[in-house]
Design a protein around this motif. Structure first.
Motif, PDB file in Angstrom:
ATOM      1  N   ILE A  80       0.857  -1.196   0.000  1.00 29.69           N
ATOM      2  CA  ILE A  80       0.000   0.000   0.000  1.00 29.69           C
ATOM      3  C   ILE A  80       0.887   1.238   0.000  1.00 29.69           C
ATOM      4  CG2 ILE A  80      -1.748   1.307   1.307  1.00 29.69           C
ATOM      5  CD1 ILE A  80      -2.833  -1.340   0.248  1.00 29.69           C
ATOM      6  N   ASP A  81       0.640   2.141  -0.901  1.00 31.12           N
ATOM      7  CA  ASP A  81       1.407   3.381  -0.973  1.00 31.12           C
ATOM      8  C   ASP A  81       0.950   4.364   0.101  1.00 31.12           C
ATOM      9  OD1 ASP A  81       3.116   5.399  -2.062  1.00 31.12           O
ATOM     10  OD2 ASP A  81       1.420   6.211  -3.194  1.00 31.12           O
ATOM     11  N   ARG A  82      -0.349   4.577   0.196  1.00 28.45           N
ATOM     12  CA  ARG A  82      -0.962   5.444   1.217  1.00 28.45           C
ATOM     13  C   ARG A  82      -2.463   5.276   1.110  1.00 28.45           C
ATOM     14  NH1 ARG A  82      -2.942  10.038  -1.527  1.00 28.45           N
ATOM     15  NH2 ARG A  82      -1.864  10.394  -3.463  1.00 28.45           N
ATOM     16  N   ILE A  83      -3.187   5.860   2.016  1.00 28.71           N
ATOM     17  CA  ILE A  83      -4.647   5.831   1.924  1.00 28.71           C
ATOM     18  C   ILE A  83      -5.055   6.798   0.819  1.00 28.71           C
ATOM     19  CG2 ILE A  83      -6.789   6.434   3.115  1.00 28.71           C
ATOM     20  CD1 ILE A  83      -5.452   5.448   5.705  1.00 28.71           C
ATOM     21  N   HIS A  84      -5.813   6.313  -0.146  1.00 29.53           N
ATOM     22  CA  HIS A  84      -6.267   7.161  -1.251  1.00 29.53           C
ATOM     23  C   HIS A  84      -7.274   8.181  -0.736  1.00 29.53           C
ATOM     24  CE1 HIS A  84      -8.486   8.284  -4.895  1.00 29.53           C
ATOM     25  NE2 HIS A  84      -7.351   8.015  -5.534  1.00 29.53           N
TER      26      HIS A  84
END
Length: 181
Positions: free
Chosen positions: A4-8
């Motif tokens: 996961i890159d970040r919370i969209h």
């Protein structure tokens, strides 16, 4: 490393989209970045008109809301205490925390805190739709973070067995120094 890159974005329901945008702009300085409106839910094709608004919560974080005018009035899970479900947002300093608290209180919005959690201090309040918000400023030292990291699995495993609060990090609540733990 997580994939996961970040919370969209994080999405909640709101009572009134325009009021929500204006409130978050005024009190939390969030920019209104996007509005999407449909008469049909894209994923399910269910007929359900909505206004979906997106707010810039800083550093690539996006807070979104849905206004659903054809649905019954929104409520909350009555089996979950009001203090439990909340959105905590990080601020840069105690000065910012105090400034936001003063602005909220000047307009008659009830604020709890600052509450000292040892590793951070925070204030709590509700938005116009009844969502509980927390603003927090970190106060942890590297030693505190290291001590908490060292006991997290032991605490979780003990909790899983007993459903009673483990005492591994009692120093956070009793005022004793982290160095002794």
């Amino acid at each position: 490393m997580p994939f996961i890159d970040r919370i969209h974005h994080v999405a909640y329901r709101c009572k009134n989209a325009k009021q929500t945008v204006e409130w978050y702009q005024k009190y939390l300085d969030m920019d209104f970045i996007l509005a999407i409106a449909e008469n049909e839910v894209p994923s399910t094709k269910e007929p359900d008109p909505y206004m979906h608004i997106f707010l810039d919560a800083g550093n690539g974080n996006v807070l979104a809301f849905f206004e659903l005018p054809t649905r019954p009035e929104m409520g909350r899970d009555e089996n979950t205490p009001a203090w439990t479900q909340h959105l905590a947002l990080k601020v840069d300093s105690m000065e910012t925390l105090d400034k936001v608290k003063a602005k909220l209180e000047a307009d008659g919005i009830g604020v709890i805190g600052p509450t000292d959690h040892t590793i951070f201090k925070s204030i709590y309040f509700f938005d116009p739709s009844g969502h509980r918000l927390e603003l927090a400023v970190d106060t942890a030292t590297p030693q505190m973070n290291k001590a908490l990291d060292a006991v997290k699995w032991d605490m979780l495993n003990e909790w899983d067995r007993t459903k009673k609060a483990p005492q591994h990090a009692r120093w956070m609540h009793d005022g004793s120094a982290v160095e002794s733990h």
